[in-house]
Structure formats: structure tokens, C-alpha cells
Scaffold this motif. Structure first.
Motif, PDB file in Angstrom:
ATOM      1  N   ILE A  61      -1.149   2.560  -9.743  1.00 13.89           N
ATOM      2  CA  ILE A  61       0.011   2.632  -8.862  1.00 13.89           C
ATOM      3  C   ILE A  61       0.831   3.810  -9.374  1.00 13.89           C
ATOM      4  O   ILE A  61       1.433   3.739 -10.442  1.00 13.89           O
ATOM      5  CB  ILE A  61       0.847   1.335  -8.895  1.00 13.89           C
ATOM      6  CG1 ILE A  61       0.031   0.148  -8.410  1.00 13.89           C
ATOM      7  CG2 ILE A  61       2.104   1.502  -8.042  1.00 13.89           C
ATOM      8  CD1 ILE A  61       0.762  -1.173  -8.506  1.00 13.89           C
ATOM      9  N   TYR A  62       0.787   4.910  -8.643  1.00 11.68           N
ATOM     10  CA  TYR A  62       1.514   6.113  -9.028  1.00 11.68           C
ATOM     11  C   TYR A  62       2.994   5.975  -8.677  1.00 11.68           C
ATOM     12  O   TYR A  62       3.353   5.110  -7.870  1.00 11.68           O
ATOM     13  CB  TYR A  62       0.886   7.334  -8.342  1.00 11.68           C
ATOM     14  CG  TYR A  62      -0.457   7.700  -8.936  1.00 11.68           C
ATOM     15  CD1 TYR A  62      -0.527   8.424 -10.117  1.00 11.68           C
ATOM     16  CD2 TYR A  62      -1.639   7.303  -8.348  1.00 11.68           C
ATOM     17  CE1 TYR A  62      -1.750   8.752 -10.682  1.00 11.68           C
ATOM     18  CE2 TYR A  62      -2.869   7.630  -8.902  1.00 11.68           C
ATOM     19  CZ  TYR A  62      -2.908   8.360 -10.076  1.00 11.68           C
ATOM     20  OH  TYR A  62      -4.117   8.670 -10.641  1.00 11.68           O
ATOM     21  N   PRO A  63       3.857   6.790  -9.254  1.00 10.96           N
ATOM     22  CA  PRO A  63       5.303   6.650  -9.011  1.00 10.96           C
ATOM     23  C   PRO A  63       5.694   6.644  -7.532  1.00 10.96           C
ATOM     24  O   PRO A  63       6.631   5.945  -7.150  1.00 10.96           O
ATOM     25  CB  PRO A  63       5.905   7.862  -9.730  1.00 10.96           C
ATOM     26  CG  PRO A  63       4.955   8.155 -10.826  1.00 10.96           C
ATOM     27  CD  PRO A  63       3.589   7.826 -10.255  1.00 10.96           C
ATOM     28  N   LEU A  68       4.623  -1.024  -4.328  1.00  5.93           N
ATOM     29  CA  LEU A  68       3.495  -1.959  -4.341  1.00  5.93           C
ATOM     30  C   LEU A  68       3.526  -2.906  -5.531  1.00  5.93           C
ATOM     31  O   LEU A  68       2.768  -3.871  -5.573  1.00  5.93           O
ATOM     32  CB  LEU A  68       2.174  -1.189  -4.370  1.00  5.93           C
ATOM     33  CG  LEU A  68       1.806  -0.443  -3.099  1.00  5.93           C
ATOM     34  CD1 LEU A  68       0.611   0.453  -3.349  1.00  5.93           C
ATOM     35  CD2 LEU A  68       1.517  -1.425  -1.988  1.00  5.93           C
ATOM     36  N   LEU A  69       4.390  -2.648  -6.496  1.00 13.21           N
ATOM     37  CA  LEU A  69       4.411  -3.468  -7.710  1.00 13.21           C
ATOM     38  C   LEU A  69       4.745  -4.929  -7.412  1.00 13.21           C
ATOM     39  O   LEU A  69       4.095  -5.829  -7.939  1.00 13.21           O
ATOM     40  CB  LEU A  69       5.388  -2.875  -8.724  1.00 13.21           C
ATOM     41  CG  LEU A  69       5.284  -3.405 -10.135  1.00 13.21           C
ATOM     42  CD1 LEU A  69       3.876  -3.267 -10.684  1.00 13.21           C
ATOM     43  CD2 LEU A  69       6.265  -2.684 -11.039  1.00 13.21           C
ATOM     44  N   PRO A  71       4.308  -6.731  -4.460  1.00 11.15           N
ATOM     45  CA  PRO A  71       3.161  -7.392  -3.836  1.00 11.15           C
ATOM     46  C   PRO A  71       1.978  -7.578  -4.791  1.00 11.15           C
ATOM     47  O   PRO A  71       1.265  -8.581  -4.710  1.00 11.15           O
ATOM     48  CB  PRO A  71       2.786  -6.449  -2.682  1.00 11.15           C
ATOM     49  CG  PRO A  71       4.049  -5.737  -2.356  1.00 11.15           C
ATOM     50  CD  PRO A  71       4.782  -5.594  -3.652  1.00 11.15           C
ATOM     51  N   VAL A  72       1.780  -6.647  -5.712  1.00  8.03           N
ATOM     52  CA  VAL A  72       0.682  -6.787  -6.679  1.00  8.03           C
ATOM     53  C   VAL A  72       0.957  -7.956  -7.619  1.00  8.03           C
ATOM     54  O   VAL A  72       0.056  -8.750  -7.913  1.00  8.03           O
ATOM     55  CB  VAL A  72       0.460  -5.475  -7.453  1.00  8.03           C
ATOM     56  CG1 VAL A  72      -0.375  -5.699  -8.699  1.00  8.03           C
ATOM     57  CG2 VAL A  72      -0.200  -4.450  -6.556  1.00  8.03           C
ATOM     58  N   LEU A  73       2.180  -8.091  -8.094  1.00  9.91           N
ATOM     59  CA  LEU A  73       2.515  -9.214  -8.978  1.00  9.91           C
ATOM     60  C   LEU A  73       2.335 -10.554  -8.267  1.00  9.91           C
ATOM     61  O   LEU A  73       1.817 -11.507  -8.853  1.00  9.91           O
ATOM     62  CB  LEU A  73       3.934  -9.064  -9.516  1.00  9.91           C
ATOM     63  CG  LEU A  73       4.137  -7.908 -10.493  1.00  9.91           C
ATOM     64  CD1 LEU A  73       5.616  -7.708 -10.783  1.00  9.91           C
ATOM     65  CD2 LEU A  73       3.368  -8.145 -11.778  1.00  9.91           C
ATOM     66  N   GLU A  74       2.727 -10.621  -6.995  1.00  7.85           N
ATOM     67  CA  GLU A  74       2.516 -11.851  -6.219  1.00  7.85           C
ATOM     68  C   GLU A  74       1.019 -12.099  -6.013  1.00  7.85           C
ATOM     69  O   GLU A  74       0.556 -13.235  -6.087  1.00  7.85           O
ATOM     70  CB  GLU A  74       3.237 -11.750  -4.879  1.00  7.85           C
ATOM     71  CG  GLU A  74       3.016 -12.937  -3.966  1.00  7.85           C
ATOM     72  CD  GLU A  74       3.500 -14.264  -4.537  1.00  7.85           C
ATOM     73  OE1 GLU A  74       3.011 -15.309  -4.069  1.00  7.85           O
ATOM     74  OE2 GLU A  74       4.356 -14.275  -5.440  1.00  7.85           O
ATOM     75  N   ALA A  75       0.251 -11.053  -5.777  1.00  9.09           N
ATOM     76  CA  ALA A  75      -1.197 -11.200  -5.593  1.00  9.09           C
ATOM     77  C   ALA A  75      -1.869 -11.681  -6.872  1.00  9.09           C
ATOM     78  O   ALA A  75      -2.809 -12.483  -6.815  1.00  9.09           O
ATOM     79  CB  ALA A  75      -1.804  -9.867  -5.145  1.00  9.09           C
ATOM     80  N   ALA A 108      -6.201   5.618  -6.744  1.00  5.97           N
ATOM     81  CA  ALA A 108      -4.840   5.185  -6.459  1.00  5.97           C
ATOM     82  C   ALA A 108      -4.839   3.990  -5.495  1.00  5.97           C
ATOM     83  O   ALA A 108      -5.629   3.951  -4.551  1.00  5.97           O
ATOM     84  CB  ALA A 108      -4.046   6.327  -5.845  1.00  5.97           C
ATOM     85  N   LEU A 109      -3.962   3.038  -5.742  1.00  7.56           N
ATOM     86  CA  LEU A 109      -3.774   1.920  -4.838  1.00  7.56           C
ATOM     87  C   LEU A 109      -2.769   2.339  -3.778  1.00  7.56           C
ATOM     88  O   LEU A 109      -1.662   2.782  -4.099  1.00  7.56           O
ATOM     89  CB  LEU A 109      -3.259   0.697  -5.595  1.00  7.56           C
ATOM     90  CG  LEU A 109      -2.985  -0.552  -4.771  1.00  7.56           C
ATOM     91  CD1 LEU A 109      -4.281  -1.066  -4.145  1.00  7.56           C
ATOM     92  CD2 LEU A 109      -2.370  -1.632  -5.639  1.00  7.56           C
ATOM     93  N   LEU A 110      -3.155   2.235  -2.494  1.00  5.58           N
ATOM     94  CA  LEU A 110      -2.277   2.634  -1.399  1.00  5.58           C
ATOM     95  C   LEU A 110      -1.690   1.443  -0.644  1.00  5.58           C
ATOM     96  O   LEU A 110      -0.580   1.531  -0.130  1.00  5.58           O
ATOM     97  CB  LEU A 110      -3.036   3.515  -0.403  1.00  5.58           C
ATOM     98  CG  LEU A 110      -3.588   4.831  -0.924  1.00  5.58           C
ATOM     99  CD1 LEU A 110      -4.299   5.577   0.183  1.00  5.58           C
ATOM    100  CD2 LEU A 110      -2.485   5.683  -1.522  1.00  5.58           C
ATOM    101  N   ALA A 111      -2.442   0.343  -0.575  1.00  2.00           N
ATOM    102  CA  ALA A 111      -1.980  -0.836   0.146  1.00  2.00           C
ATOM    103  C   ALA A 111      -2.764  -2.048  -0.319  1.00  2.00           C
ATOM    104  O   ALA A 111      -3.834  -1.929  -0.912  1.00  2.00           O
ATOM    105  CB  ALA A 111      -2.150  -0.648   1.655  1.00  2.00           C
ATOM    106  N   ILE A 112      -2.202  -3.234  -0.034  1.00  2.00           N
ATOM    107  CA  ILE A 112      -2.844  -4.489  -0.421  1.00  2.00           C
ATOM    108  C   ILE A 112      -2.577  -5.518   0.670  1.00  2.00           C
ATOM    109  O   ILE A 112      -1.492  -5.573   1.224  1.00  2.00           O
ATOM    110  CB  ILE A 112      -2.335  -4.975  -1.793  1.00  2.00           C
ATOM    111  CG1 ILE A 112      -3.030  -6.255  -2.211  1.00  2.00           C
ATOM    112  CG2 ILE A 112      -0.828  -5.113  -1.807  1.00  2.00           C
ATOM    113  CD1 ILE A 112      -2.711  -6.671  -3.633  1.00  2.00           C
ATOM    114  N   THR A 113      -3.602  -6.326   0.979  1.00  2.00           N
ATOM    115  CA  THR A 113      -3.455  -7.393   1.955  1.00  2.00           C
ATOM    116  C   THR A 113      -4.430  -8.515   1.608  1.00  2.00           C
ATOM    117  O   THR A 113      -5.437  -8.288   0.942  1.00  2.00           O
ATOM    118  CB  THR A 113      -3.680  -6.886   3.388  1.00  2.00           C
ATOM    119  OG1 THR A 113      -3.407  -7.939   4.302  1.00  2.00           O
ATOM    120  CG2 THR A 113      -5.092  -6.392   3.582  1.00  2.00           C
ATOM    121  N   LYS A 114      -4.135  -9.725   2.079  1.00  2.00           N
ATOM    122  CA  LYS A 114      -5.057 -10.834   1.853  1.00  2.00           C
ATOM    123  C   LYS A 114      -6.356 -10.578   2.582  1.00  2.00           C
ATOM    124  O   LYS A 114      -6.375 -10.052   3.677  1.00  2.00           O
ATOM    125  CB  LYS A 114      -4.449 -12.166   2.301  1.00  2.00           C
ATOM    126  CG  LYS A 114      -3.364 -12.651   1.389  1.00  2.00           C
ATOM    127  CD  LYS A 114      -2.883 -14.021   1.811  1.00  2.00           C
ATOM    128  CE  LYS A 114      -1.768 -14.449   0.880  1.00  2.00           C
ATOM    129  NZ  LYS A 114      -1.231 -15.753   1.267  1.00  2.00           N
TER     130      LYS A 114
END
Length: 115
Positions: A61-63, A68-69, A71-75, A108-114
Motif C-alpha cells: 500500500i503506497y502512500p 486502503l489501510l 478496509p485492509v484491517l477490517e478484511a 501495489a494494492l489498488l482496491a479490495i472487495t469481498k
């Protein structure tokens, strides 16, 4: 002749810059943890299986994507507690490789979804 060489070198640079385009693709897995790697960047670790087997390449996760931090912690919490699988949108900044396990760690992580 000088102008011809200048034009030729500029066009070669432009061609090289166009071939360096990033590759965007999807990976899926269970998020395991996140680490700070300094300079307001984070490394996200995830695996293909819920039991932690076959860990895939870490994502960064770049600056410019620190939003996204959260949503990543919740994931990570959902993956650990409820075995929820996620789809991750990944950008390979090094090459055109589309594999989730390609031996590089600058994806790089750009997005996250279930899933």
C-alpha cells in the motif's frame, strides 16, 4: 543530421516510456496481516487458503493509497474470524506479469472487495 538524431532519440524514449505501462489484474485470497515498511507505506500479506497455506506475494500500500489501510484491517479481521475471502486489484509496477505469485514484491494494492 543533428536534428535527425535528436528526433530519433526522442522517439525512442517515447516508445520506451509507452512500453513501461503498468499491468493491472485480480488476485483472491485471505488477508493475514499488514506491516509498516516506512515512508507511509505498508506491506499486506495474504494467502490462497484460509489455513494460511501457500502465502502469495506481499502487496504494497503506497502512500497515495493509504485510504486502503482501514478496509485492509477490517478484511484481516474478517479473514481470521469468519474465513472471508477477498478479491484484490493489483498493479504490477515492475513488469507485465499477471501472476499473483511471480517472485516480485513491488505489486501495489489498488482496491479490495469481498470475493
Amino acid at each position: 543530421m543533428k536534428n535527425y538524431i535528436k528526433v530519433l532519440s526522442v522517439s525512442a524514449l517515447m516508445f520506451a516510456a509507452q512500453s513501461q505501462a503498468a499491468t493491472v489484474f485480480n488476485c483472491s485470497g485471505y488477508l493475514k496481516n499488514v506491516f509498516s515498511i516506512g515512508n507511509n507505506a505498508y506491506e499486506v500479506r495474504y494467502s490462497r487458503y484460509s489455513d494460511g497455506g501457500f502465502e502469495l506475494e506481499p502487496l504494497i500500500i503506497y502512500p497515495e493509497q493509504t485510504y486502503l489501510l482501514g478496509p485492509v484491517l477490517e478484511a484481516i479481521r474478517q479473514s481470521k474470524n469468519n474465513q472471508v475471502k477477498y478479491t484484490l486489484v493489483v498493479e504490477n509496477r515492475d513488469s507485465g506479469d499477471r501472476r499473483c505469485h511471480d517472485g516480485e514484491s513491488n505489486n501495489a494494492l489498488l482496491a479490495i472487495t469481498k470475493y
